[in-house]
Scaffold this motif. Structure first.
Motif, PDB file in Angstrom:
ATOM      1  N   VAL A  70     -28.343  32.377 -40.327  1.00  0.00           N
ATOM      2  CA  VAL A  70     -28.263  33.500 -39.384  1.00  0.00           C
ATOM      3  C   VAL A  70     -29.474  34.418 -39.520  1.00  0.00           C
ATOM      4  CG1 VAL A  70     -26.978  35.596 -38.855  1.00  0.00           C
ATOM      5  CG2 VAL A  70     -25.764  33.454 -39.172  1.00  0.00           C
ATOM      6  N   ALA A  71     -29.885  34.705 -40.780  1.00  0.00           N
ATOM      7  CA  ALA A  71     -31.050  35.578 -40.981  1.00  0.00           C
ATOM      8  C   ALA A  71     -32.302  34.949 -40.389  1.00  0.00           C
ATOM      9  CB  ALA A  71     -31.235  35.836 -42.479  1.00  0.00           C
ATOM     10  N   VAL A  72     -32.492  33.620 -40.593  1.00  0.00           N
ATOM     11  CA  VAL A  72     -33.666  32.946 -40.029  1.00  0.00           C
ATOM     12  C   VAL A  72     -33.592  32.937 -38.514  1.00  0.00           C
ATOM     13  CG1 VAL A  72     -34.884  30.756 -39.901  1.00  0.00           C
ATOM     14  CG2 VAL A  72     -34.043  31.576 -42.099  1.00  0.00           C
ATOM     15  N   GLY A  73     -32.426  32.641 -37.965  1.00  0.00           N
ATOM     16  CA  GLY A  73     -32.289  32.564 -36.516  1.00  0.00           C
ATOM     17  C   GLY A  73     -32.511  33.905 -35.832  1.00  0.00           C
ATOM     18  N   ARG A  74     -32.099  34.998 -36.470  1.00  0.00           N
ATOM     19  CA  ARG A  74     -32.309  36.319 -35.863  1.00  0.00           C
ATOM     20  C   ARG A  74     -33.784  36.681 -35.791  1.00  0.00           C
ATOM     21  NH1 ARG A  74     -27.493  39.705 -38.950  1.00  0.00           N
ATOM     22  NH2 ARG A  74     -25.753  38.983 -37.640  1.00  0.00           N
ATOM     23  N   ASP A  75     -34.577  36.213 -36.757  1.00  0.00           N
ATOM     24  CA  ASP A  75     -36.000  36.556 -36.771  1.00  0.00           C
ATOM     25  C   ASP A  75     -36.806  35.731 -35.777  1.00  0.00           C
ATOM     26  OD1 ASP A  75     -35.490  38.391 -38.699  1.00  0.00           O
ATOM     27  OD2 ASP A  75     -35.991  37.069 -40.379  1.00  0.00           O
ATOM     28  N   LEU A  76     -36.275  34.625 -35.305  1.00  0.00           N
ATOM     29  CA  LEU A  76     -37.029  33.791 -34.373  1.00  0.00           C
ATOM     30  C   LEU A  76     -37.004  34.399 -32.982  1.00  0.00           C
ATOM     31  CD1 LEU A  76     -35.883  30.218 -35.474  1.00  0.00           C
ATOM     32  CD2 LEU A  76     -38.071  31.312 -35.924  1.00  0.00           C
ATOM     33  N   PRO A  77     -38.167  34.427 -32.262  1.00  0.00           N
ATOM     34  CA  PRO A  77     -38.201  34.975 -30.897  1.00  0.00           C
ATOM     35  C   PRO A  77     -37.731  33.975 -29.850  1.00  0.00           C
ATOM     36  CG  PRO A  77     -40.407  34.346 -31.550  1.00  0.00           C
ATOM     37  CD  PRO A  77     -39.528  34.042 -32.738  1.00  0.00           C
ATOM     38  N   VAL A  78     -36.682  33.225 -30.169  1.00  0.00           N
ATOM     39  CA  VAL A  78     -36.166  32.188 -29.278  1.00  0.00           C
ATOM     40  C   VAL A  78     -34.669  32.404 -29.148  1.00  0.00           C
ATOM     41  CG1 VAL A  78     -36.012  29.696 -28.839  1.00  0.00           C
ATOM     42  CG2 VAL A  78     -37.949  30.621 -30.137  1.00  0.00           C
ATOM     43  N   ARG A  79     -34.172  32.197 -27.927  1.00  0.00           N
ATOM     44  CA  ARG A  79     -32.741  32.319 -27.707  1.00  0.00           C
ATOM     45  C   ARG A  79     -32.062  31.056 -28.205  1.00  0.00           C
ATOM     46  NH1 ARG A  79     -30.724  32.526 -21.717  1.00  0.00           N
ATOM     47  NH2 ARG A  79     -32.109  34.332 -21.655  1.00  0.00           N
ATOM     48  N   LEU A  80     -31.155  31.153 -29.224  1.00  0.00           N
ATOM     49  CA  LEU A  80     -30.463  30.037 -29.852  1.00  0.00           C
ATOM     50  C   LEU A  80     -28.978  30.178 -29.565  1.00  0.00           C
ATOM     51  CD1 LEU A  80     -32.362  30.180 -33.270  1.00  0.00           C
ATOM     52  CD2 LEU A  80     -32.799  28.610 -31.394  1.00  0.00           C
ATOM     53  N   GLU A  81     -28.437  29.173 -28.879  1.00  0.00           N
ATOM     54  CA  GLU A  81     -27.031  29.242 -28.498  1.00  0.00           C
ATOM     55  C   GLU A  81     -26.122  29.133 -29.708  1.00  0.00           C
ATOM     56  OE1 GLU A  81     -26.252  30.061 -25.613  1.00  0.00           O
ATOM     57  OE2 GLU A  81     -28.223  29.838 -24.669  1.00  0.00           O
ATOM     58  N   GLU A  82     -26.512  28.368 -30.735  1.00  0.00           N
ATOM     59  CA  GLU A  82     -25.681  28.178 -31.915  1.00  0.00           C
ATOM     60  C   GLU A  82     -25.602  29.434 -32.777  1.00  0.00           C
ATOM     61  OE1 GLU A  82     -28.208  26.443 -31.050  1.00  0.00           O
ATOM     62  OE2 GLU A  82     -27.585  24.350 -30.621  1.00  0.00           O
TER      63      GLU A  82
END
Length: 1545
Positions: free
Chosen positions: A1049-1061
C-alpha cells in the motif's frame, strides 16, 4: 528709562559651512577659501564631517577651577551707566544723611538717569518748567498720556535729581574747583589693560552679589507725622531745593548710620584718594585722625556763638563765611563736619532758615565726594572652587529652577530673549558664574595632545595630530604664530571655558586683531554668538562711545577688557551690521581679524578657543599696533620682531606668506629709515646694537605708548630706567640730546639685505612661472622633453609654490603625456604577446586620435614612431580583410587565420568584426546539425535552449534564420510533451497505466531528452511490477501478512499511477488495523507499557523479576526487548503459523517454570510487616523503586512479591460486596474480593472468554494474517484447555463435598442468628484474640447490618449518625474466623497449581474464582490484608461519599420538582377531560383560575412506588437458584464476580 519691554529681535544668521573630507584635510586652506564670504559677517560657523568626533581628553576628576562672578545687568553698557548714575545720586544723598529710595510711577520703577538725560536734552529744568513741557518728557519716557504724570515727574525731579544737578554744575560753589580731578594727570593715573590678567579683578571684601538691591526695594512714602518727627525730612521739605509737598521719597538715616557717617565720611580740604579694588564702593576717603575729633551732638549744630563759649578769640577769628568772607552773625554761621569751613545759612544756595541738626557738609565736600573717578570695572573671582561635575550640577539646577522645566526642553530663543531682558533690566539683579580663560597647559586640553610618553591610542593619535586640533592649528606651517617661540597663553595655547546659562562674553576683538577659533566639545548646551564685521568695527566703537560716553571717559580701552555688552538691537538700530549663530556641540566658530564678537551660553557647556594668524592677517596686525600705540595699550608680542624673524629664514616660508612678509618688511624698512632720519636731524648720533629679543618685554616698552620695541629705541645715559620708540623721541626725558643714544637691532644696510632675500623667495615663483609658460607654449620653438617638464613640477613641490593655474596646466600636460606613453606601451606589448589581450583595444579612429594628440603635445615623445608603424599594419590588414569578405563564401580556415592576425594587432578593426560574425555563424550551424543528428545522443532541453540563446546572438543570415526556426519549433513541441508528463506526475487525480503508456509512446519520436517523460516511464515500470506483486500475494496458499500488505500500500500510494488493486488492499489493511485496535482496547490497560502481542504471548521472562521491574520502570523509554523476541521469533517466523504455535507452546512451559522460580525467590524475602526487616539485595522493590514497608504493603498472590498499596491497583472491598449483599452474607469473608495481582503479573484487563471468542469470530472474517490474531487463538486454546481441567477438578468428589460445605455455611450465615444460639463458626470468644475484642455496641451494629437486606446498598439507613460502611466493615474484622474448610494436601496441591496457571492466563474465568474461594476458605482470614485494603479505600470512599451526597441532594430536589409538575399536569388534564365529557365549556378567565387552583394542589397526590417487594422477590429467586444448583453448587453466586470486568467491556 526702559522702553516698554520690547521683545528682542534676533539678528540674521551668520554663514554656516560644511566642508567635505577633502576640504577638511587642509584647515587653513579651507579657511582662506571661505574668507571672502565669511569675512563680510565677521564670524562664521563650520560643521565638521559627521565622522570627525574627537574624544574628550580632559581628566574630569582632576579638573578644578574657580569661576568668575557676572552680574547680568552690570554687563550691558547703557544699564551700567544707569546703575553708576544711581550710585552717584545715592552717594550724594547718603552724604547728606538720607537714603535714596527710587519711586514707582505707573507700577514701574522710575528711571532717574533717563529722566535726567531727557530733561537736559529738552533744555534743562528751568526751560521745561517755563514752557510746561513735562508732558513731553513723560511721552519720551513711554508713559501713557493723561493721569497728570508730567506733574508727578516734575515733583520727583525737583525732589531727587535737581539738587544733585545743582551740585554737579557747581552753581552753589564760590571759588571752588568744580572739577578737582580733571587734569592731564588722569591718563597717567589710569592703568591700561594688562594682557595676562584679562578680566581678572580680585573680589572685594565688602561686596555682595546684590549691592544695589536695597535701594531697589520700594519703601512706603513717609507720612506727615514722620516728617514732623524727623527734622531732616522737615528741613528738606520746607527749605530744600525740591518742591514743597508730601511724599519726598527721602528717608532719613537712623542714628547708627549717622555715627558711621561721622566716622567714615568726613573730609578735609585736602582730600586724599585711596584706590581700592572694590566692585561695590568705588572710592573711600582716608582722613587725618585729628579731623575726626569733633565731639558734636548728633542732633545739634555748633554755631560760632556756641564756640565762643568754649574757645579763645583767636580760634573764633578763624571762622569766616566762605561765600561772603565775613565772620559776623556767628549765630547764623555753619561749620562743615567734613572740612570745618564756615558758611552763613542765608548765603547757601538755597538758603537755610535755621541751623540744621545732625551732620552737615558743605557744598565743596559734597562736590569732592561725588566727583571722585570710579575704578575700572571688572569681574570678581568666586570664592568657591568647582569640579566639572559639581559645576554642571549647579548650572543645570539653576537653569531648571529658573525656567521651571528640564534643561533640555528650554528653547534657545526663549533663553536668548530672557538673557537680553535681564541684561537691560536695572530692577532684576541676576548673578551667574563663568569659568573663563582657564589655561589648558595647567588643566589639560579637551583635545588629545601628543606627548613624549606616547600612551595614546591610534584614534587619539589621529586627533592629536589633526590640524583642527586647537593645540595644533596655531603652529601649522601656514600660520604666522608658529614663528613665535614663546607659548602665549590664549593665543598659541588654548584657553578653556566652562559656562552656565546666561554666562556671557562681552563685545571684544582678539589681541592683535588675530583670528580666533572656538570649538564646543561633545558635552553641554549651545553657545549663542553675535558678530560684527571688521569694516564696521570703528562704527561699533563710535556708537558705544556715543551712547555711553561716561564709561569711555573713565576707561578709554573699555572694549579691550571684555566687560561690556550692548544689545545687538541697539547696535542695529544705529546702523551696525550684526549677525548671530547658535554653536552646538561638535561645531567650530571662527572670528576674523578685528571682528567684534560677543555672546552667552545657553546652559552648561565646555568650550576651547585659541588664536591663529595667516598671511592675510599681517596688514591687519600692523594696523593693530598703530591702534594700540594710540590707546597706550600693551602688546602681546612685537610685530616687528615677528616680521624680522620670518624674514631671516625666507626659504622656510610658504610662498604666499613670503609675499606677504616681503610687503610688510618693505613698509617697515621705509618707516624705520624715516624715523632714524628724524633722529639724526635732532642731533642724536650715538648708537649701539641691542638684541631686543633677549630682553623681557617690560624692559623694552616705550614709556609713552607702551609699544614693545624691536628694530630701534631711544634711550638716555642719565635716565637708564626708560626708553621710547622712535615715534616718541621727544617724550623720553628733559636731558640733552648729547646724552641720548639710539639702541638698534639691525643697521640700515642689513635690513635691505633681508628684504632682498625675501624678494628672491617671493619672486622665485615668477621665474618658475616664466619657464613653465615658455615650455607649455613652445615660445622658443623647441619642445621640451618629458623629463624637463617633470623637473619643473619637482621644483614647484620642493619650493612649495602655491597651487596656481599654471601649475595645474603643467600637471595636466604631464598627465596627458604619460597617458599617451602608457597607451603606446600597452599597444606595443600587446602586439609582441602571443595570447589575446584582455584590456580593451583601441579602434582605428582612436589610434589616429592618439597619433594626432601626441603630435600636439608641447613635449617630444619618441614613442610616436611606434604608433605610426602600428597604423600602417592596421591599414594593410583592413585591405586584405575586405578582399576576403567580398569573395564569400570563403573557406572557414582562411577566415579564422585572418581573425587571429587581427587579434594580435592590438587594435580593433571593423573588418575583424565582420570576420568574427561569419565564423560564429558557421560554428553555430555545425552545433545545431550535430545536436539534431539521429546518430548522436539526445540532448536535453537545456542544451536546446542554450543553442537557441546562442543563435540569437549570432548575426542573421538565411541559413541561420531557418535553423533557428526549426530549433524553436522542436523546442516548443518538446516543452509541450514535457509539460503533459509533468502534469501526469503531479496531478491529484492519477491516470491509468494505459494513458501513461500512450503518452510515452508518442513522446518517443522527439529527438530530445525529456526528464519528465523519463520519470513517467520509470513510474509506469514500477506500477507494472507492483501489480505483479499483488497478483502473486493474492493468489498464494495463505492469506497475506499485514506487513506485506502495508508495504504494498505504501509503495502503491507513492506511484503517480491509478491502481485499481490499491483500493482493495487499503480496505483490507484498514479492517485489520480496526480489529487490532479493538483487541488492544479489550486487553490493554490505559497507558500500558505492553503491546498487544506481548500481552497475548506467554511471559517467558516471568522468572526474572528484575527484568520485568526494569521494563515497568523504563516503559516510557522503550529500552526493553519485546516478548516476541523472547520467544525466539524473527520477523520471517511470524509469517509462519506453525512456528508461532510451536513457540507459544514452548513459551507456556517457560512461563510456568519462571513463575515457580520467582515465587520461591520472593517467598524467601523478608516481609515488610516485620519490624526487623532491613533493606538488602533480597528485599522486595516496589514499582516506584522504593522498598515497601509498614501497614500499607500488599503481597502479590501470584509472584509473592511485595508492593506499596498506593503505587498499584488494589481490590475495592466495599464495591465488590454491594452487588452480592442480597445473596451473600457479610461474614462470608472467603467470598470477599481480596485477591491482589501486581501490575507485573496482571499485564492486561483480562477480558472474559466470551469477549475473546467474539474477537476470534471477527478475526475469521479477515483476509489478512496478523501475529496478534494467531497469538489470540493460542491464548484461547490455552484458556479452554485450562477451563476443562479446572472444571474436572471442581467436579471431583472431594471438591464437590467442600463446595457443598461452603454452601451450607453461606446458608447458615444467611439465616438470622438467635442470641441463644452459639455462633462457633462465625464468632470466636472475645478473649481468644485481641483483634477480636468488641463491645456489645459493635455486635449490635453487625446484627443490624445482617438484619437489613438493604444495608450495603443503602448504608444511610444503618445508623447514619454513627459511621460509614467502611467503619462497619472495620468493626466486623474481629468477628471473622477460619479456616472454614479443612483441605487435604492431596486436594490443595492440584488446586494451587491450577490457581497459579489460571492466574498466568490473561483471561477471566469463573472457575478461577471458585478455586480461589476454596483455597481462601481452607486457610485463616488474612486480616492484615483486609485491614490494609480498608485503609487504602478510606480516602477515596470519603471523597465518593461526599460527591454522592451532593449528587443525591440535587437529584432529590430535581425529582421533587418533576413530581410536582407531573402531578399538576395530571390533575389538570383529568379535570379538563371530565369537563369536556360533561359538555361544560369554561368561560374565559375560569380556565386560568382553574389552573391556579390546580397549581396549589400538593405534589404528593400521586401514589409513590414501593420497590421493596421486587427486591425481596429477586433476592429469594437468587437464593433458590443458588440452592438448586446440583453440578456446581458453588458456581451460582460466582456468576456475578466478573461484574466489574463486564462493566469495563
Amino acid at each position: 528709562m526702559e522702553t516698554a519691554s520690547d521683545d528682542f529681535l534676533p539678528p540674521p544668521e551668520c554663514p554656516v559651512f560644511e566642508p567635505s573630507w577633502a576640504e577638511f584635510s587642509d584647515p587653513l586652506g579651507y579657511i582662506a577659501k571661505i574668507r571672502p564670504i565669511a569675512e563680510k559677517s565677521g564670524i562664521c560657523k563650520i560643521r565638521p564631517p559627521a565622522d570627525w568626533q574627537p574624544p574628550f581628553a580632559v581628566k574630569v576628576e582632576n579638573f578644578r577651577f574657580t569661576p568668575r562672578i557676572q552680574r547680568l545687568n552690570e554687563l550691558e553698557a547703557q544699564t551700567r551707566v544707569k546703575l553708576n548714575y544711581l550710585d552717584h545720586i545715592a552717594k550724594f544723598w547718603e552724604i547728606q544723611g538720607s537714603t535714596l529710595k527710587i519711586p514707582n510711577v505707573e507700577r514701574r520703577m522710575l528711571d532717574l538717569y533717563s529722566l535726567s538725560k531727557i530733561v537736559m536734552e529738552e533744555g534743562g529744568y528751568e526751560a521745561i518748567c517755563k514752557d510746561r513741557r513735562w508732558v513731553r518728557v513723560a511721552q519720551r519716557l513711554n508713559y501713557p498720556p493723561g493721569k497728570n504724570i508730567g506733574s508727578l515727574l516734575r515733583s520727583h525731579y525737583e525732589r531727587i535729581i535737581y539738587p544733585y544737578e545743582m551740585f554737579q554744575s557747581g552753581a552753589n560753589l564760590v571759588q571752588c574747583n568744580t572739577h578737582p580731578f580733571d587734569s592731564e594727570e588722569k591718563d597717567k593715573e589710569y592703568k591700561p589693560h594688562s594682557i595676562p590678567l584679562r578680566q581678572s579683578v580680585q573680589p572685594s571684601k565688602f561686596s555682595s552679589y546684590s549691592r544695589r538691591a536695597k535701594r531697589l526695594q520700594p519703601d512706603p512714602e513717609p507720612t506727615e507725622e514722620d516728617i514732623e518727627k524727623n527734622p531732616e525730612l522737615k528741613k528738606l521739605q520746607i527749605y530744600g531745593a525740591g518742591p514743597k509737598m508730601m511724599g519726598l521719597g527721602l528717608v532719613a538715616k537712623d542714628k547708627t548710620l549717622q555715627k558711621q557717617d561721622k566716622k567714615g565720611l568726613t573730609c578735609t580740604p585736602n582730600v586724599v584718594v585711596k584706590e581700592e579694588s572694590s566692585g561695590d564702593e568705588k572710592v573711600a576717603l582716608t582722613l587725618p585722625e585729628e579731623d575726626l575729633s569733633h565731639s558734636l551732638e548728633p542732633h545739634t549744630k555748633m554755631t560760632l556763638r556756641l564756640r565762643k563759649n568754649h574757645n579763645s578769640a583767636q580760634f573764633i577769628d578763624l571762622y569766616v563765611c566762605r561765600m561772603c568772607s565775613r565772620g559776623d552773625e556767628d549765630d547764623k554761621l555753619l561749620l562743615c563736619d567734613g572740612c570745618s569751613d564756615s558758611y552763613h545759612i542765608f548765603c547757601l544756595l538755597p538758603p537755610l532758615p535755621e541751623i540744621p541738626k545732625g551732620i552737615w557738609r558743605c557744598p565743596k565736600c559734597i562736590m569732592a565726594e561725588c566727583k571722585l573717578p570710579p575704578e575700572a570695572f571688572g569681574f570678581e573671582q568666586a570664592t568657591q572652587e568647582y569640579t566639572l561635575q559639581s559645576f554642571g550640577e549647579m548650572a543645570d539646577s539653576f537653569k531648571a529652577d529658573y525656567f521651571n522645566m528640564p534643561v533640555h526642553m528650554v528653547p534657545t530663543d526663549l533663553v536668548e530673549k530672557e538673557f537680553w531682558r535681564l541684561v537691560n533690566s536695572i530692577e532684576e539683579d541676576v548673578t551667574v558664574e563663568y569659568g573663563a580663560d582657564i589655561h589648558s597647559r595647567e588643566f589639560g586640553s579637551g583635545f588629545p595632545v601628543s606627548s613624549s610618553k606616547g600612551n595614546l591610542s591610534p584614534e587619539e593619535e589621529e586627533y592629536a595630530t589633526s590640524g583642527w586640533n586647537l593645540n595644533v592649528m596655531p603652529v601649522l606651517e601656514q600660520s604666522v604664530l608658529c614663528h613665535i617661540n614663546a607659548d602665549i597663553s590664549g593665543m598659541k595655547v588654548p584657553w578653556l571655558y566652562v559656562g552656565m546659562v546666561f554666562s556671557a562674553f562681552c563685545w571684544h576683538i582678539e589681541d592683535h586683531w588675530s583670528y580666533s577659533i572656538n570649538y564646543l566639545h561633545c558635552r553641554g548646551e549651545p553657545k549663542t554668538w553675535y558678530g560684527v564685521p571688521s569694516l564696521a568695527a570703528e562704527h561699533l566703537e563710535e556708537v558705544m562711545k556715543r551712547l555711553t560716553p561716561e564709561l569711555f571717559d573713565s576707561q578709554p580701552d573699555l572694549l579691550h577688557q571684555l566687560v561690556t555688552l550692548m544689545n545687538p538691537n541697539t547696535l542695529m538700530s544705529h546702523g551696525v551690521p550684526v549677525v548671530r549663530t547658535n554653536q552646538c556641540a561638535g561645531e567650530f566658530v571662527i572670528t576674523f581679524p578685528r571682528a567684534y564678537h560677543s555672546g552667552f551660553n545657553q546652559g552648561y557647556n565646555f568650550a576651547e578657543a585659541v588664536n591663529f594668524c595667516t598671511a592675510d592677517w599681517l596688514p591687519a596686525g600692523r594696523q593693530c599696533i598703530e591702534h594700540y600705540r594710540r590707546l597706550r595699550r600693551y602688546c602681546v608680542f612685537s610685530h616687528e620682531e615677528l616680521i624680522c624673524k620670518m624674514a631671516a629664514f625666507p626659504e622656510k616660508l610658504d610662498l604666499n606668506l613670503a609675499v606677504a612678509v616681503h610687503k610688510e618688511m618693505f613698509i617697515m624698512v621705509q618707516e624705520e629709515r624715516r624715523l632714524r632720519k628724524a633722529l639724526l636731524e635732532k642731533g642724536i648720533t650715538e648708537a649701539e646694537r641691542e638684541a631686543f629679543e633677549l630682553l623681557p618685554d617690560d624692559e623694552r616698552q616705550c614709556i609713552k605708548c607702551k609699544t614693545t620695541c624691536f628694530l630701534s629705541a631711544l634711550a638716555c645715559y642719565d635716565c637708564p630706567d626708560g626708553l621710547v620708540c622712535l615715534s616718541h623721541i621727544n617724550d623720553l626725558c628733559m636731558c640733552s640730546s648729547s646724552r641720548q643714544y639710539l639702541r638698534y637691532r639691525y643697521t640700515l644696510d642689513e635690513l635691505p639685505a633681508m628684504l632682498h632675500k625675501l624678494k628672491v623667495r617671493a619672486e622665485s615663483f615668477d621665474t618658475w612661472s616664466n619657464k613653465v609658460r615658455v615650455a607649455l607654449e613652445v615660445g622658443d620653438g623647441r619642445k621640451r622633453s618629458l623629463e624637463e617638464l617633470r623637473a619643473l613640477e619637482s621644483e614647484a613641490l620642493e619650493r612649495r609654490f602655491p597651487d596656481s593655474e599654471l601649475l595645474q596646466r603643467l600637471r595636466n600636460c604631464l598627465t596627458k603625456a604619460e597617458a599617451c606613453v602608457s597607451q603606446v606601451l600597452v599597444l606595443v606589448s600587446g602586439q609582441a604577446s602571443s595570447h589575446r589581450m584582455e584590456t580593451p583595444q583601441l579602434t582605428v579612429a582612436e589610434l589616429r586620435v592618439l597619433l594626432e594628440q601626441m603630435s600636439r603635445l608641447p613635449c617630444a615623445l619618441h614613442q610616436i614612431g611606434d604608433v605610426k608603424n602600428v597604423l600602417e599594419q592596421v591599414e594593410a590588414y583592413q585591405a586584405e580583410a575586405q578582399e576576403a569578405l567580398a569573395s564569400l563564401p570563403s573557406s572557414p580556415g582562411l577566415l579564422r587565420s585572418l581573425l587571429e592576425r587581427g587579434e594580435h594587432l592590438g587594435v580593433e578593426v571593423p573588418e575583424a568584426h565582420h570576420l568574427q560574425q561569419q565564423v560564429e555563424q558557421a560554428c553555430w550551424l555545425d552545433a545545431v546539425k550535430q545536436a539534431l543528428s539521429p546518430s548522436s545522443e539526445r540532448g536535453s532541453l537545456g542544451i536546446m535552449e542554450g543553442l537557441l540563446v546562442s543563435g540569437s546572438k549570432v548575426s542573421s543570415s538565411p541559413s541561420v534564420d531557418k535553423a533557428r526556426a526549426e530549433l524553436q519549433e522542436l523546442l516548443t513541441i518538446a516543452e509541450h510533451w514535457e509539460e503533459k508528463a509533468r502534469f501526469c506526475l503531479k496531478a491529484r487525480h492519477k491516470h491509468p497505466p494505459a494513458i501513461l503508456e500512450a503518452i510515452i509512446q508518442e513522446a518517443a519520436n522527439i529527438p530530445v531528452y525529456l526528464p519528465n517523460i523519463q520519470a513517467l516511464k520509470e513510474a509506469l515500470t514500477k506500477a507494472q511490477a507492483w501489480i505483479a506483486d499483488v497478483d502473486e500475494i493474492q493468489n498464494g496458499d495463505h492469506y497475506p501478512c499485514l506487513d506485506d500488505l502495508e508495504g504494498l500500500v505504501a509503495v502503491g500510494r507513492d506511484l503517480p499511477v491509478r491502481l485499481e488493486e490499491l483500493r482493495q488492499l487499503e480496505l483490507q489493511v484498514l479492517t485489520a488495523h480496526s480489529w487490532r485496535e479493538k483487541a488492544s482496547k479489550t486487553f490493554l490497560k490505559r497507558n500500558s507499557c505492553y503491546t498487544l502481542l506481548e500481552v497475548l504471548c506467554p511471559s517467558v521472562d516471568a522468572g526474572s523479576g528484575s527484568t520485568k521491574r526494569s521494563r515497568w520502570l523504563k516503559k516510557d523509554l522503550g529500552l526493553y526487548r519485546s516478548d516476541t523476541e523472547l520467544l525466539g521469533l524473527s520477523a520471517q517466523d511470524l509469517r509462519d503459523p506453525g512456528s508461532l504455535i510451536t513457540a507459544f507452546k514452548t513459551g507456556e512451559q517457560k512461563e510456568k517454570e519462571g513463575i515457580l522460580q520467582l515465587r520461591r525467590t520472593n517467598s524467601n524475602k523478608p516481609s515488610p510487616m516485620a519490624t526487623s526487616a532491613t533493606a538488602s539485595s533480597a528485599t522486595s522493590i516496589c514499582v516506584c523503586g522504593q522498598v515497601p514497608a509498614g501497614m500499607g504493603a500488599l503481597q502479590c498472590d501470584l509472584c509473592q512479591d511485595w508492593f506499596h498499596g498506593q503505587c498499584v491497583s488494589v481490590p475495592r472491598l466495599l464495591s465488590s460486596l454491594r452487588p452480592y449483599s442480597t445473596s451473600s452474607p457479610l461474614l462470608a469473608w472467603w467470598e470477599w474480593d481480596t485477591k491482589f495481582l501486581c501490575p507485573l503479573c496482571m499485564r492486561s484487563r483480562r477480558p472474559r472468554l466470551e469477549t475473546i471468542l467474539a474477537l476470534l469470530v471477527a478475526l475469521q472474517r479477515l483476509s489478512v494474517r496478523l501475529p496478534e490474531g494467531e497469538a489470540l487463538q493460542c491464548l484461547t486454546e490455552r484458556a479452554i484447555s485450562w477451563q476443562g481441567r479446572a472444571r474436572q477438578a471442581l467436579a471431583s468428589e472431594d471438591v464437590t463435598a467442600l463446595l457443598a460445605r461452603l454452601a451450607e455455611l453461606r446458608q447458615q450465615l444467611q439465616v438470622e442468628p438467635r442470641p441463644e444460639e452459639p455462633a462457633a463458626y462465625t464468632l470466636a470468644p472475645a478473649s481468644s484474640d485481641p483483634h477480636r475484642e468488641g463491645s456489645s455496641k459493635d455486635m449490635s451494629k453487625v446484627q443490624g447490618l445482617l438484619e437489613n437486606g438493604n444495608s450495603v446498598t443503602v448504608p444511610e439507613k444503618i445508623m447514619p449518625e454513627e459511621g460509614s460502611d467502611l467503619e462497619l466493615l472495620s468493626a466486623l474484622l474481629p468477628q471473622l474466623t477460619g479456616p472454614m474448610l479443612k483441605l487435604p494436601e492431596a486436594t490443595r496441591a492440584p488446586l494451587e497449581e491450577l490457581m497459579m496457571e489460571g492466574d498466568l492466563l490473561e483471561v477471566t474465568l469463573d472457575e478461577n474464582h471458585s478455586i480461589w474461594q476454596l483455597l481462601q476458605a481452607g486457610q485463616p482470614p488474612d486480616l492484615e490484608r483486609i485491614h490494609t485494603l480498608l485503609e487504602l479505600e478510606k480516602p477515596e470512599h470519603q471523597r465518593n461519599r461526599t460527591r454522592n451526597q451532593a449528587t443525591e441532594r440535587r437529584r432529590r430536589r430535581r425529582r421533587k420538582m418533576d413530581q410536582g409538575r407531573k402531578g399538576e399536569n395530571l390533575i389538570r388534564d383529568e379535570l379538563l377531560k371530565r369537563a369536556r365529557r360533561s359538555g361544560i365549556k369554561p368561560e374565559e378567565g375560569q380556565e386560568e383560575e382553574f389552573k391556579e387552583e390546580v397549581g396549589q394542589e400538593t405534589v404528593f397526590m400521586t401514589p409513590s412506588t414501593d420497590y421493596s417487594p421486587i427486591l425481596e422477590r429477586n433476592q429469594n429467586t437468587l437464593q433458590k437458584k443458588a440452592g438448586s444448583s446440583v453440578t456446581f453448587p458453588s458456581l451460582a453466586p460466582l456468576l456475578h464476580l466478573s461484574h466489574l470486568q463486564e462493566q469495563e467491556l
